[in-house]
Design an enzyme around this catalytic site. Structure first.
Site, PDB file in Angstrom:
ATOM      1  N   ASN A   1      24.205  -0.089   6.615  1.00 17.75           N
ATOM      2  CA  ASN A   1      25.569  -0.127   7.182  1.00 17.75           C
ATOM      3  C   ASN A   1      26.592   0.687   6.383  1.00 17.75           C
ATOM      4  OD1 ASN A   1      25.398  -2.063   5.153  1.00 17.75           O
ATOM      5  ND2 ASN A   1      27.001  -3.310   6.071  1.00 17.75           N
TER       6      ASN A   1
ATOM      7  N   CYS B   1      29.169  -6.504   5.649  1.00 21.00           N
ATOM      8  CA  CYS B   1      28.933  -7.872   5.163  1.00 21.00           C
ATOM      9  C   CYS B   1      30.240  -8.636   5.006  1.00 21.00           C
ATOM     10  CB  CYS B   1      28.191  -7.818   3.843  1.00 21.00           C
ATOM     11  SG  CYS B   1      29.024  -6.785   2.632  1.00 21.00           S
TER      12      CYS B   1
ATOM     13  N   GLU C   1      22.725  -9.181  -2.862  1.00 21.96           N
ATOM     14  CA  GLU C   1      23.996  -9.106  -2.119  1.00 21.96           C
ATOM     15  C   GLU C   1      23.623  -9.251  -0.654  1.00 21.96           C
ATOM     16  OE1 GLU C   1      26.858  -9.014  -3.482  1.00 21.96           O
ATOM     17  OE2 GLU C   1      26.535  -8.249  -5.499  1.00 21.96           O
TER      18      GLU C   1
HETATM   19  P1  NAD Z   1      17.619  -5.668   5.801  1.00 22.42           P
HETATM   20  O1  NAD Z   1      17.459  -6.871   4.927  1.00 22.42           O
HETATM   21  O2  NAD Z   1      16.879  -5.645   7.084  1.00 22.42           O
HETATM   22  O3  NAD Z   1      17.159  -4.350   5.015  1.00 22.42           O
HETATM   23  C1  NAD Z   1      17.730  -3.980   3.782  1.00 22.42           C
HETATM   24  C2  NAD Z   1      16.720  -3.172   2.986  1.00 22.42           C
HETATM   25  O4  NAD Z   1      15.620  -4.000   2.645  1.00 22.42           O
HETATM   26  C3  NAD Z   1      16.141  -1.975   3.733  1.00 22.42           C
HETATM   27  O5  NAD Z   1      16.004  -0.902   2.818  1.00 22.42           O
HETATM   28  C4  NAD Z   1      14.784  -2.486   4.178  1.00 22.42           C
HETATM   29  O6  NAD Z   1      13.854  -1.457   4.370  1.00 22.42           O
HETATM   30  C5  NAD Z   1      14.402  -3.352   2.996  1.00 22.42           C
HETATM   31  N1  NAD Z   1      13.424  -4.414   3.260  1.00 22.42           N
HETATM   32  C6  NAD Z   1      13.158  -5.028   4.441  1.00 22.42           C
HETATM   33  N2  NAD Z   1      12.214  -5.985   4.243  1.00 22.42           N
HETATM   34  C7  NAD Z   1      11.911  -5.984   2.929  1.00 22.42           C
HETATM   35  C8  NAD Z   1      11.014  -6.753   2.108  1.00 22.42           C
HETATM   36  N3  NAD Z   1      10.257  -7.724   2.604  1.00 22.42           N
HETATM   37  N4  NAD Z   1      10.959  -6.471   0.787  1.00 22.42           N
HETATM   38  C9  NAD Z   1      11.743  -5.508   0.270  1.00 22.42           C
HETATM   39  N5  NAD Z   1      12.599  -4.746   0.985  1.00 22.42           N
HETATM   40  C10 NAD Z   1      12.673  -4.990   2.306  1.00 22.42           C
HETATM   41  O7  NAD Z   1      19.190  -5.476   6.014  1.00 22.42           O
HETATM   42  P2  NAD Z   1      19.921  -4.410   6.952  1.00 22.42           P
HETATM   43  O8  NAD Z   1      19.688  -4.782   8.373  1.00 22.42           O
HETATM   44  O9  NAD Z   1      19.556  -3.029   6.500  1.00 22.42           O
HETATM   45  O10 NAD Z   1      21.458  -4.644   6.563  1.00 22.42           O
HETATM   46  C11 NAD Z   1      22.303  -5.552   7.211  1.00 22.42           C
HETATM   47  C12 NAD Z   1      22.429  -6.830   6.397  1.00 22.42           C
HETATM   48  O11 NAD Z   1      22.854  -6.521   5.079  1.00 22.42           O
HETATM   49  C13 NAD Z   1      23.478  -7.786   6.944  1.00 22.42           C
HETATM   50  O12 NAD Z   1      22.989  -9.100   6.880  1.00 22.42           O
HETATM   51  C14 NAD Z   1      24.650  -7.619   5.981  1.00 22.42           C
HETATM   52  O13 NAD Z   1      25.517  -8.722   5.888  1.00 22.42           O
HETATM   53  C15 NAD Z   1      23.930  -7.366   4.701  1.00 22.42           C
HETATM   54  N6  NAD Z   1      24.798  -6.665   3.766  1.00 22.42           N
HETATM   55  C16 NAD Z   1      25.247  -7.316   2.649  1.00 22.42           C
HETATM   56  C17 NAD Z   1      26.119  -6.670   1.770  1.00 22.42           C
HETATM   57  C18 NAD Z   1      26.630  -7.344   0.517  1.00 22.42           C
HETATM   58  O14 NAD Z   1      27.061  -6.641  -0.390  1.00 22.42           O
HETATM   59  N7  NAD Z   1      26.621  -8.663   0.417  1.00 22.42           N
HETATM   60  C19 NAD Z   1      26.518  -5.361   2.046  1.00 22.42           C
HETATM   61  C20 NAD Z   1      26.053  -4.750   3.193  1.00 22.42           C
HETATM   62  C21 NAD Z   1      25.178  -5.400   4.038  1.00 22.42           C
END
Ligand code: NAD
Length: 479
Positions: free
Chosen positions: A149, A281, A247
């Protein structure tokens, strides 16, 4: 359409298998790029390269580390439009968001450069004939796993501070936005970072994530993404007794008390809820408004939502671009329909075309609705009416999440009461929940995460704290 390579040990390489995957433009579904699909062997190469480069970078003078970060910052500003185009093309960012993100990251890289020399230990009073002190040492190799995002910002939050603290890094960007991760490697290569210090591999998160977490050559897993993924990563890191920071998701409240300037509150809420189509987020996901002003507020917010231009994200006048994929469209629409079925009124929006969801304002939202409880990640502003600040607090804290919050009031006593008692890692008074600064401690509590990022907190999380003593003269032993 461009074909890309990954960056391992200072070289641009294909995956060992030769396999690739497609990176699509979310606005129109066209092919944006083809990128390598890394497998376990590629992860192993990245781990080996990062492991071998450790001593070079750990022993590089902090001033030299800072120079590399300053150079990367300057180069990003020179190439801002090129980076912004990638954020638009593969991430669905509208032009303004892409320019903001690239500018913010230039500042972030510079700030991390300044912090290279600011990781200060302590000295302790002489006790039992000793002088004691603490120093911070690099951890080793940081694995950075980032979401789609704010892919440049959230990757660089990790990469910049990991490098500043003297670590080597393996970055695994999200599969929706792999090219921006590879662009980060280009930037640091041009800034003169030694080979192997930063490695970027693209491919499936689960497969690569497991390997990168389990392997003894990694030392910290720095993850930003969904709460569900974070739980898995935390569990695996725990099994392997590996440090991690998470995060995660949010359901951030914005509280608007009776004394608020309604027009100001409307502008803050619109920005907080609709910026980047609500896919942040810290997006405002629940607007909790004093009942004496709720009708006026809801009407004005709906009127403002109707003026926001939806469409082509490359146009500077566009405010609402596409959602990242069809699953997100389905989730957002399901939340809106569930709320409407349970009695909420749709004051604006509630419809979509392709990946474009209209900015939507819902009033009369109650706690039994999905939109109250689950992260929506879309351009929807759900409004909940409350009596006073005490009820506002109770409603705001009724969530598993605890990332950020916003409070609009000019009543200092009520603002302090809410700031102290809101269950969230960050509270912004006189603003929405949507705010970040590179040097401030960013992070959440409850299911929104563990640990903090930014400035000194990142430097500490990404370092090993060591206690050193020097005994003056010979110690007297009891036997
Ligand atoms: P996601 O968890 O689907 O993916 C994030 C990353 O993790 C990607 O690089 C993905 O390839 C990787 N990944 C997926 N499964 C994994 C596993 N089993 N082991 C290791 N890595 C894995 O998240 P998304 O859809 O890319 O992002 C959206 C989410 O992120 C929303 O829930 C949002 O709130 C959150 N977010 C949080 C923050 C924060 O700072 N708190 C900031 C931005 C987004």
């Amino acid at each position: 359409m461009a074909k890309h390579s990954m960056f391992i040990n200072g070289e641009w390489v294909d995956s060992v298998s030769g396999e690739t995957f497609q990176d699509k433009n979310p606005a129109d579904g066209t092919l944006f790029a083809e990128v390598p699909k890394a497998n376990l062997e590629d992860a192993d190469r990245a781990l080996e390269a990062a492991f071998n480069a450790r001593s070079v970078w750990a022993n590089t003078d902090p001033g030299e580390r800072a120079r590399v970060l300053y150079k990367a910052s300057a180069l990003l500003l020179e190439r801002q439009k090129e980076f912004a185009d990638v954020l638009i093309g593969e991430g669905g960012a509208m032009f303004g968001k892409a320019m903001f993100e690239t500018g913010y990251v230039a500042d972030l890289l510079h700030t991390a450069g300044e912090d290279c020399r600011r990781i200060l230990g302590e000295t302790f009073p002489s006790s039992h004939g000793k002088i004691g002190m603490t120093i911070y040492r690099p951890l080793g190799t940081v694995v950075a796993i980032s979401p789609w995002n704010f892919p440049l910002l959230l990757s660089c939050n990790k990469v910049s501070y990991a490098l500043a603290a003297g670590n080597t890094v393996i970055l695994k960007p999200a599969s929706e936005t792999p090219v921006i991760g590879l662009k980060i490697a280009e930037l640091f290569e041009a800034a003169g970072l030694p080979a192997g210090v930063l490695n970027v591999i693209t491919g499936p998160g689960g497969l690569l994530g497991d390997k990168l977490i389990e392997d003894p050559r990694s030392d910290l897993i720095s993850f930003t993404g969904e709460t569900l993924t974070g739980r898995k990563i935390g569990a695996k890191a725990g099994e392997n007794l590996k440090k991690f920071t998470l995060e995660l998701g949010g359901k951030d409240p914005m509280i608007i008390l009776a004394d608020a300037d309604v027009d100001y509150a409307v502008n803050a809420a619109a920005f907080g809820a609709f910026m980047h189509q609500g896919q942040i987020c810290m997006s405002v996901e629940r607007i909790i408004v004093a009942e004496s002003i709720v009708e006026e507020f809801a009407g004005k917010l709906a009127a403002k939502a109707k003026t926001l231009t939806v469409g082509d994200p490359t146009q500077p006048t566009t405010i609402i671009g596409p959602l990242i994929n069809d699953d997100q469209i389905e989730t957002v629409h399901a939340h809106v329909q569930d709320a409407a079925a349970k009695g909420a009124a749709i004051l604006s929006g509630g419809k979509y075309e392709g990946r474009f969801y209209e900015p939507t304002v819902l009033s009369g939202v109650t706690r039994d609705m999905r939109i109250f409880k689950e992260e929506t990640f879309g351009p929807v502003a759900p409004i909940i009416a409350v009596k006073d600040e005490k009820e506002a607090l109770e409603v705001a804290n009724d969530t598993e999440y605890g990332l950020s919050s916003g409070v609009i009031t000019n009543d200092l006593q009520k603002a302090v009461f809410l700031a102290e008692n809101l269950e969230s890692g960050m509270v912004h008074i006189n603003d929405s929940s949507l705010y970040d600064d590179p040097y401030c401690p960013f992070g959440g509590c409850k299911s929104s995460g563990i640990g903090r990022e930014g400035g000194r907190r990142s430097m500490e999380e990404m370092s090993e704290l060591k206690w050193i003593t020097i005994h003056k003269g010979d110690r007297q032993f009891p036997f």
